[in-house]
Enzyme design. Structure first.
Site, PDB file in Angstrom:
ATOM      1  CG  HIS A 101      -1.963   1.038   0.977  1.00 15.89           C
ATOM      2  ND1 HIS A 101      -3.168   1.149   1.833  1.00 15.89           N
ATOM      3  CD2 HIS A 101      -1.548   2.632   0.698  1.00 15.89           C
ATOM      4  CE1 HIS A 101      -3.274   2.648   2.160  1.00 15.89           C
ATOM      5  NE2 HIS A 101      -2.821   2.544   1.462  1.00 15.89           N
ATOM      6  CG  HIS A 137      -7.815   3.483  -0.381  1.00 14.75           C
ATOM      7  ND1 HIS A 137      -6.819   3.004  -1.109  1.00 14.75           N
ATOM      8  CD2 HIS A 137      -6.587   4.024   0.222  1.00 14.75           C
ATOM      9  CE1 HIS A 137      -5.190   3.251  -1.467  1.00 14.75           C
ATOM     10  NE2 HIS A 137      -5.551   4.495  -0.391  1.00 14.75           N
ATOM     11  CD  GLU A 175      -7.355   6.182   4.453  1.00 15.67           C
ATOM     12  OE1 GLU A 175      -8.039   6.640   2.933  1.00 15.67           O
ATOM     13  OE2 GLU A 175      -6.616   7.115   4.669  1.00 15.67           O
ATOM     14  CG  ASP A 233       0.273   9.079   0.397  1.00 18.87           C
ATOM     15  OD1 ASP A 233       0.504   9.036  -0.561  1.00 18.87           O
ATOM     16  OD2 ASP A 233      -1.176   8.529   0.787  1.00 18.87           O
TER      17      ASP A 233
HETATM   18  N1  ADE Z   1      -4.744   8.955  -1.911  1.00 19.70           N
HETATM   19  C1  ADE Z   1      -2.964   8.766  -1.455  1.00 19.70           C
HETATM   20  N2  ADE Z   1      -3.156   8.309  -0.270  1.00 19.70           N
HETATM   21  C2  ADE Z   1      -4.666   8.471   0.183  1.00 19.70           C
HETATM   22  C3  ADE Z   1      -5.522   7.117   1.529  1.00 19.70           C
HETATM   23  N3  ADE Z   1      -4.814   7.705   2.113  1.00 19.70           N
HETATM   24  N4  ADE Z   1      -7.241   7.156   1.680  1.00 19.70           N
HETATM   25  C4  ADE Z   1      -7.162   8.090   0.173  1.00 19.70           C
HETATM   26  N5  ADE Z   1      -6.551   8.291  -0.847  1.00 19.70           N
HETATM   27  C5  ADE Z   1      -5.415   8.449  -0.941  1.00 19.70           C
HETATM   28 ZN    ZN Z   2      -3.510   5.019   0.608  1.00 20.81          ZN
END
Ligand code: ADE
Ligand code: ZN
Length: 315
Positions: free
Chosen positions: A14, A194, A197, A276
């Site tokens: 991821h 995703h 979250e 990220d």
């Molecule tokens: N794009 C980049 N990081 C993300 C994340 N954590 N959740 C959703 N979209 C994303």
């Molecule tokens: Zn992500």
């Protein structure tokens, strides 16, 4: 980071390539491409990395991606990420990229793909890191746009192992993308998404039942739904959890509250990932180190998490 943690062979499942754009490279690319930036220097940009939620992060992430213009830019971005992987014993990667973030700015799909692909190939040959690339649809845009992106990708079908779904979660449930995911699966592509979250457990159910995903990206809110937890455990559906991301985006207030080890002990196939890393304070290694420091992750738990990441590979 303890040496034994660094030495563990791991896979990263991821990772958004655009989210590995470090401020130094962002400034270098802006200069190379003669793009004016709203931040005076690297420190000013880093100072902007304070987010209250996913959307605040995404606004900056899409602004940062604007410096990526040429095939060489996408190569340099991907290559820098792979070098970080090498240093942390990440031996396999399944990164995401967001074609729409670039094609909507007039960058041809092939330019993006060629740069990424060449770096992944060089990573395999020169660094020994294997890979499978995942094309991710932006869920804040309509399904029609995702269909157009899939069409653009089909001439390069063999460059991908699967499709994903990312960007703003709340208000954009997986069911909105049922048809485009069906089309992608009919082409033999794996599906991931995703879910859970910021969004509720229902979104995880939809991703499983309607999009027929093989892995859940994040999924930490599954813990709110016992029936869902049982399914995830029974079917051993992997979760690609991103601890530092969850703290930076306020999904949990402190690392001490994170549920990844609780899930692991309950038998959920959880993995550790960086999401990220340029924006959230570190790569896979730093994510493992944070679990060791703040949650008392043992060496045995770290080994299980690393093994889970290898077991949950799609490529
Ligand atoms: N794009 C980049 N990081 C993300 C994340 N954590 N959740 C959703 N979209 C994303
Ligand atoms: Zn992500």
């Amino acid at each position: 980071m303890p040496e034994w943690l660094n030495a563990l062979p791991k896979a990263e499942l991821h990772l958004h390539l655009e989210g590995s754009l470090e401020p130094e490279l962002l400034f270098a690319l802006a200069e190379r491409n003669q793009i004016a930036l709203p931040w005076s220097d690297v420190e000013a940009l880093r100072a902007a990395y304070a987010f209250n939620n996913l959307q605040e992060f995404l606004d900056l992430y899409y602004a940062g991606a604007n410096v990526l213009r040429t095939e060489q830019d996408f190569y340099d971005l991907t290559w820098a990420y792979l070098q970080r992987c090498k240093a942390q014993n990440v031996i396999h990667v399944e990164p995401f990229f967001d074609p729409q973030t670039h094609t909507d700015r007039g960058i041809p799909f092939e330019v993006v793909l060629r740069g990424i692909q060449q770096a992944l190939r060089d990573g395999e040959q020169q660094l020994g890191i294997s890979h499978g690339l995942i094309l991710s649809f932006l869920r804040h845009l309509p399904e029609d746009e995702a269909f157009k992106t899939l069409e653009q990708a089909m001439p390069f079908r063999d460059a991908f192992i699967g499709v994903g779904l990312d960007s703003s979660e709340k208000g954009f449930p997986p069911r909105l993308f049922e048809r485009v995911f069906a089309k992608a699966r009919s082409e033999g592509l794996h599906a991931v998404a995703h879910a859970g979250e910021e969004g509720p457990p229902e979104y995880i159910w939809e991703a499983l039942d309607l999009l027929k995903i093989k892995r859940i990206d994040h999924g930490v809110r599954a813990i709110e739904d016992e029936r869902l937890m049982q399914r995830i455990i029974d079917e051993q559906i992997p979760l690609t959890v991103c601890p530092l991301s969850n703290i930076k985006l306020c999904v949990f207030e402190h690392m001490g509250q994170h549920n990844i080890l609780e899930m692991l002990e309950r038998g959920v196939k959880v993995t550790v990932n960086s999401d990220d890393p340029a924006y959230f304070g570190g790569y896979v290694g730093e994510n493992f180190a944070a679990l060791h420091e703040h949650l008392g992750m043992t060496e045995a738990q770290a080994r299980r998490l690393a093994q889970n990441s290898l077991d949950a590979r799609l490529a």
